[in-house]
Enzyme design. Structure first.
Site, PDB file in Angstrom:
ATOM      1  N   ASP A 118      -1.616  -2.535   2.317  1.00  8.91           N
ATOM      2  CA  ASP A 118      -0.849  -2.321   1.091  1.00  8.91           C
ATOM      3  C   ASP A 118      -0.703  -0.844   0.754  1.00  8.91           C
ATOM      4  O   ASP A 118      -1.447   0.015   1.256  1.00  8.91           O
ATOM      5  CB  ASP A 118      -1.468  -3.081  -0.094  1.00  8.91           C
ATOM      6  CG  ASP A 118      -2.898  -2.645  -0.415  1.00  8.91           C
ATOM      7  OD1 ASP A 118      -3.676  -2.385   0.529  1.00  8.91           O
ATOM      8  OD2 ASP A 118      -3.224  -2.556  -1.610  1.00  8.91           O
ATOM      9  N   GLU A 163      -5.926  -3.369  -1.235  1.00 10.05           N
ATOM     10  CA  GLU A 163      -6.980  -2.338  -1.350  1.00 10.05           C
ATOM     11  C   GLU A 163      -6.729  -1.419  -2.538  1.00 10.05           C
ATOM     12  O   GLU A 163      -7.665  -0.892  -3.134  1.00 10.05           O
ATOM     13  CB  GLU A 163      -7.040  -1.506  -0.056  1.00 10.05           C
ATOM     14  CG  GLU A 163      -8.221  -0.547   0.012  1.00 10.05           C
ATOM     15  CD  GLU A 163      -7.924   0.847  -0.493  1.00 10.05           C
ATOM     16  OE1 GLU A 163      -8.854   1.661  -0.548  1.00 10.05           O
ATOM     17  OE2 GLU A 163      -6.754   1.139  -0.853  1.00 10.05           O
TER      18      GLU A 163
HETATM   19  N1  LIG Z   1     -10.599  -0.833  -6.630  1.00 12.57           N
HETATM   20  C1  LIG Z   1     -10.253   0.571  -6.495  1.00 12.57           C
HETATM   21  C2  LIG Z   1      -9.437   0.758  -5.274  1.00 12.57           C
HETATM   22  C3  LIG Z   1      -8.805   2.117  -5.154  1.00 12.57           C
HETATM   23  C4  LIG Z   1      -8.637   2.565  -3.760  1.00 12.57           C
HETATM   24  C5  LIG Z   1      -7.934   3.887  -3.597  1.00 12.57           C
HETATM   25  N2  LIG Z   1      -8.291   4.449  -2.343  1.00 12.57           N
HETATM   26  C6  LIG Z   1      -7.642   5.481  -1.823  1.00 12.57           C
HETATM   27  O1  LIG Z   1      -6.655   5.960  -2.352  1.00 12.57           O
HETATM   28  C7  LIG Z   1      -8.177   6.047  -0.525  1.00 12.57           C
HETATM   29  C8  LIG Z   1      -7.395   7.197  -0.035  1.00 12.57           C
HETATM   30  C9  LIG Z   1      -8.139   8.475  -0.165  1.00 12.57           C
HETATM   31  O2  LIG Z   1      -8.478   8.876  -1.268  1.00 12.57           O
HETATM   32  O3  LIG Z   1      -8.368   9.085   0.829  1.00 12.57           O
HETATM   33  C10 LIG Z   1      -8.317   4.860  -4.707  1.00 12.57           C
HETATM   34  O4  LIG Z   1      -9.270   5.650  -4.563  1.00 12.57           O
HETATM   35  O5  LIG Z   1      -7.634   4.848  -5.737  1.00 12.57           O
HETATM   36  C11 LIG Z   1      -9.477   1.007  -7.739  1.00 12.57           C
HETATM   37  O6  LIG Z   1      -8.689   0.241  -8.250  1.00 12.57           O
HETATM   38  O7  LIG Z   1      -9.669   2.117  -8.176  1.00 12.57           O
END
Ligand SMILES: N[C@@H](CCC[C@H](NC(=O)CCC(=O)O)C(=O)O)C(=O)O
Length: 398
Positions: free
Chosen positions: A103, A161
């Site tokens: 996603d 994700e």
């Molecule tokens: N449940 C969490 C999921 C958020 C995941 C997202 N991850 C990334 O963007 C990884 C990419 C990177 O930073 O290298 C995030 O950190 O927002 C939520 O809803 O916050």
């Protein structure tokens, strides 16, 4: 269907305006299995904003079936919702899990993908390019190129994700089919400049609410304006300097930000409630409970309500499996500032790192892009780690 990624079935024609069939999508991806850069662009062209991953998951399942039928090791392929898992069963002594999410965050007029030149470097430009269709391309091209890996490999492609932790496809699989995630070491193909980023920050989302008294806005002096009261919350946030915390040698920079605000009843009514939505990215020396306590103290006396949280992960780079990967890839590991499913694997007792093409600085941005050279180098490095005797297929001339 051809069994050689270098000699794929031709992509089926799609009538203008019609949705391509899963087979047509898969055929377009299979055509590019020897070229991770082209595959990245083609993956970006299949939109997959969180909650809408089915079309891409269908196509990836088709690609994995094609790879399994080819000259490399057979794959046991499983599906749970829009998560697809494919595992070799070679009976090796060790298993590496390589996972990537399908996603993306919402599109900002940046699909379909484009090839552009930025500061003299060729890039793929478009939503998901770095977070993380280039990582998915790295996974699929490497899966197609493997012949006799030294370790068994489990490839995971999962949904949801980028949204609330409770929707995460990998979390769902951990509950419904934990045996699919079993392994000795995990690699998450999240953007990390084609180097290694260890651990990850935790994330917590809260609502901070102010209350007031409704009144006619022509007689505002008879009410109390809850939106004006929220100024205190916004001022604290604007004046705050977040910490940088060193954990096991890596520097985790924290962030504390308003990411939403709502309030207001009508154009002529003094509002009696205002809610500021705040996201705190906290270093992995803290638990989610520590983070909540920190926020309660930071915003007191305003009440807070937690709506979502996910623990971070310490880097764990001293674990032997992580060490072997760092030695194979080279470079100086950095800290992962976003949240990734490295945290989930760490909580399951499986050492894990982030390794993928693209700069995390462009993740979620309108100008999201990934350098072609990193897509190629990360794919080549992953193949070399899994099967040192093989080198990556030569990239086609562009
Ligand atoms: N449940 C969490 C999921 C958020 C995941 C997202 N991850 C990334 O963007 C990884 C990419 C990177 O930073 O290298 C995030 O950190 O927002 C939520 O809803 O916050």
């Amino acid at each position: 269907m051809s069994s050689d990624p270098h000699d794929p079935a031709p992509a089926a024609e799609t009538a203008p305006g019609a949705h391509p069939t899963p087979d047509a999508d898969a055929a377009r991806l299979i055509e590019a299995l020897a070229d991770p850069v082209e595959l990245t662009a083609r993956l970006c062209d299949i939109p997959s904003v969180s909650g809408d991953e089915a079309r891409l998951a269908d196509a990836v399942a088709g690609v994995l079936a094609h790879i399994s039928a080819g000259p490399g090791p057979d794959l046991d392929i499983h599906r749970d919702g829009d998560t697809v898992v494919a595992a070799t069963r070679l009976g090796r002594g060790e298993r590496i899990v390589i996972a990537g999410h399908l996603d993306t965050v919402p599109i900002e007029d940046n699909v379909p993908a484009e090839r552009r030149t930025l500061d003299g470097a060729e890039v793929i430009w478009g939503r998901g390019a770095c977070d993380m269709k280039a990582g998915v391309a790295m996974q699929l091209c490497t899966a197609a190129a493997l012949r006799s890996p030294e370790r068994d490999v489990t490839w995971i492609f999962y949904d949801h994700e980028e949204v609330e932790a409770e929707l995460n496809g990998l979390g769902r699989v951990a509950r419904s089919h934990p045996e699919w995630l079993a392994g000795d070491f995990a690699i998450l193909g999240e953007p990390s400049n084609a180097g290694i980023e260890g651990g990850c920050n935790g994330t917590i989302r809260i609502e901070v609410t102010t209350e007031g008294v409704r009144a006619h806005s022509a007689r505002a002096f008879t009410g109390v304006n809850a939106i004006h009261r929220a100024a205190d919350i916004l001022t604290r946030l604007a004046e705050h300097t977040p910490d940088t915390v060193t954990v096991d040698g890596l520097e985790y920079r924290e962030s504390l930000s308003a990411v939403g605000i709502h309030g207001g009843v009508a154009g002529n009514v003094i509002p009696d409630a205002c809610t500021v939505v705040v996201n705190y990215r906290f270093a992995p020396d803290k638990s989610a409970a520590d983070a909540e306590a920190h926020l309660a103290a930071f915003f007191a006396p305003h009440p807070i309500r937690v709506t979502d949280s996910a623990e971070g992960a310490r880097p764990g780079l001293d674990q032997p499996a992580a060490r072997a990967f760092i030695d194979a890839i080279g470079g100086e590991p950095q800290a992962k500032l976003g949240w990734t499913d490295v945290a989930r694997f760490s909580a399951l007792g499986i050492p894990a790192v982030n390794f993928g093409p693209g700069s995390p600085l462009f993740a979620h941005k309108a100008d999201e892009h990934v350098p072609c050279a990193e897509v190629e180098s990360a794919s080549a490095d992953l193949l070399r780690f899994l099967e040192p005797a093989r080198s990556a297929p030569e990239a086609p001339a562009r």
